[in-house]
Design an enzyme around this catalytic site. Structure first.
Site, mmCIF file in Angstrom:
data_model
loop_
_atom_site.group_PDB
_atom_site.id
_atom_site.type_symbol
_atom_site.label_atom_id
_atom_site.label_comp_id
_atom_site.label_asym_id
_atom_site.label_seq_id
_atom_site.Cartn_x
_atom_site.Cartn_y
_atom_site.Cartn_z
ATOM 1 N NE ARG A 104 -3.884 0.539 1.906
ATOM 2 C CZ ARG A 104 -5.107 0.568 2.431
ATOM 3 N NH1 ARG A 104 -5.336 1.277 3.527
ATOM 4 N NH2 ARG A 104 -6.095 -0.102 1.872
ATOM 5 C CD GLN A 134 -12.950 -2.229 -0.683
ATOM 6 O OE1 GLN A 134 -12.139 -2.101 0.226
ATOM 7 N NE2 GLN A 134 -14.114 -2.852 -0.511
ATOM 8 C CG ASP A 220 -13.546 6.194 -0.963
ATOM 9 O OD1 ASP A 220 -13.569 6.021 0.274
ATOM 10 O OD2 ASP A 220 -12.509 6.064 -1.645
ATOM 11 C CB CYS A 260 -13.962 0.902 -0.059
ATOM 12 S SG CYS A 260 -13.274 2.550 0.208
ATOM 13 N NE ARG A 288 -10.035 -5.575 0.347
ATOM 14 C CZ ARG A 288 -9.339 -4.543 0.827
ATOM 15 N NH1 ARG A 288 -9.975 -3.485 1.309
ATOM 16 N NH2 ARG A 288 -8.015 -4.521 0.802
HETATM 17 N N1 NVA Z 1 -9.980 6.462 -1.370
HETATM 18 C C1 NVA Z 1 -9.584 6.088 -0.039
HETATM 19 C C2 NVA Z 1 -9.829 4.623 0.183
HETATM 20 C C3 NVA Z 1 -9.465 4.138 1.546
HETATM 21 C C4 NVA Z 1 -9.644 2.652 1.702
HETATM 22 C C5 NVA Z 1 -8.121 6.439 0.187
HETATM 23 O O1 NVA Z 1 -7.328 6.259 -0.741
HETATM 24 O O2 NVA Z 1 -7.794 6.917 1.266
HETATM 25 N N1 CP Z 2 -11.208 -0.384 2.411
HETATM 26 C C1 CP Z 2 -9.944 -0.446 2.847
HETATM 27 O O1 CP Z 2 -8.993 -0.667 2.074
HETATM 28 O O2 CP Z 2 -9.813 -0.299 4.177
HETATM 29 P P1 CP Z 2 -8.456 -0.061 4.994
HETATM 30 O O3 CP Z 2 -7.940 1.297 4.604
HETATM 31 O O4 CP Z 2 -8.878 -0.130 6.430
HETATM 32 O O5 CP Z 2 -7.481 -1.138 4.646
#
Ligand code: NVA
Ligand code: CP
Length: 306
Positions: A104, A134, A220, A260, A288
């Site tokens: 991530r 997701q 979101d 999500c 998930r």
């Molecule tokens: N669009 C959000 C999703 C979090 C799971 C982000 O990137 O923070």
């Molecule tokens: N939806 C999602 O990816 O959640 P987290 O940011 O908690 O991993």
């Protein structure tokens, strides 16, 4: 041999995704019956987090353990990345020690650089541009509740962010349509939108109109991770884009609501929508786990003959 990666949704073909959904269903059913299934015994997943996470961290770690393997969690601050080690060197090193990596991070270019130097499969656990794991769970959840998503309409209300872009990739592969309604200045990036025709993407100035006739309404956060400095400006710009009962009433009577998570009730979604009868957000979060177990199995073991 070049390993297979899952860096964006469009890395997989329709055939591969259908296979993954079959495996997801099979793995989930066995899990619900408390049957042990451990094809990844002695296998290791490394997870690299440059941003916060709850669902991604827990679902990958629990999933890997349930499949018989182990997961190692690396937060950026605890690694030598925080002291300037190049991402390419991290890839070269950890891909000699583990069987699969989940990352991530911020720009998609970072995960691509990692993957280019990795000996093992790399999974995108969210970047600024995409969130493919997701959408794997979300499309699976739609199919589980309503059957095929082919030909359906998904209303995306809010920021044209990583989730929105990944929905669009899925729309092309599964052949459904995304209605996007974002405030001025937050619409789908024109260069990205240029890759989509009217069968898969239509933009709406008004979010209520975008929801009309939709089979699924989804949204979101207004401010994604990494964009926190824009918080106040975004809160003003997105004020009319909260998914509420009025928007849900315009959608089909059996429309689902997805998010999500994490969610902010009273900002991008009203509490009576996310906590209401059309919401499937908890199934979506649970899936998930099951979808990513199928993904891990596929990337590490290849196709399982049934
Ligand atoms: N669009 C959000 C999703 C979090 C799971 C982000 O990137 O923070
Ligand atoms: N939806 C999602 O990816 O959640 P987290 O940011 O908690 O991993």
């Amino acid at each position: 041999m070049v390993p297979k990666h899952f860096l964006q949704f469009s890395d997989f073909s329709r055939d591969e995704l259908d296979y993954l959904f079959d495996r997801t269903r099979w793995i989930k059913e066995r899990f619900k019956r408390y049957e042990i299934y451990q094809p990844l015994r002695d296998r290791t997943l490394a997870m690299v987090f440059e941003k916060a996470s709850t669902r991604t961290r827990v679902s990958f770690e629990a999933g890997m353990n349930q499949l018989g393997g182990i997961a190692i969690n690396l937060n950026r601050g605890d690694t030598q990345l925080s002291r300037g080690e190049p991402i390419e060197d991290l890839a070269r090193v950890i891909s000699r020690m583990v069987d699969v990596v989940m990352i991530r991070t911020f720009e998609q270019a970072i995960i691509e650089r990692f993957a280019a130097h990795s000996r093992v499969p790399v999974i995108n656990g969210l970047t600024n541009e995409y969130h493919p794991c997701q959408i794997l769970a979300d499309v699976y959840t739609y199919v589980e509740h309503r059957g095929s998503i082919v030909g359906k309409t998904v209303a995306w209300i809010g920021d044209s962010n990583n989730m929105c872009r990944t929905w669009l990739q899925a729309a092309t592969i599964f052949d459904f349509k995304v209605h996007v309604s974002a405030p001025p200045g937050y619409d789908v990036d024109p260069a990205f939108a240029a890759g989509y025709d009217a069968r898969h993407l239509e933009s709406f100035a008004d979010p209520v109109t975008a929801c009309r006739g939709a089979d699924l309404v989804t949204t979101d956060v207004w401010t994604s991770m990494g964009f926190e400095a824009e918080n106040e400006k975004r809160a003003r710009a997105f004020a009319g884009w909260m998914v509420d009962a009025r928007m849900m009433h315009g959608a089909k009577p059996d429309a689902l609501f997805m998010h999500c998570l994490p969610a902010h009730r009273g900002e991008e979604v009203a509490a009576d929508v996310i906590d209401g009868p059309q919401s499937v957000v908890w199934d979506e979060a649970e899936n998930r786990l099951h979808a990513q177990k199928a993904l891990l199995e596929y990337l590490v073991c290849g196709r399982i003959k049934s």
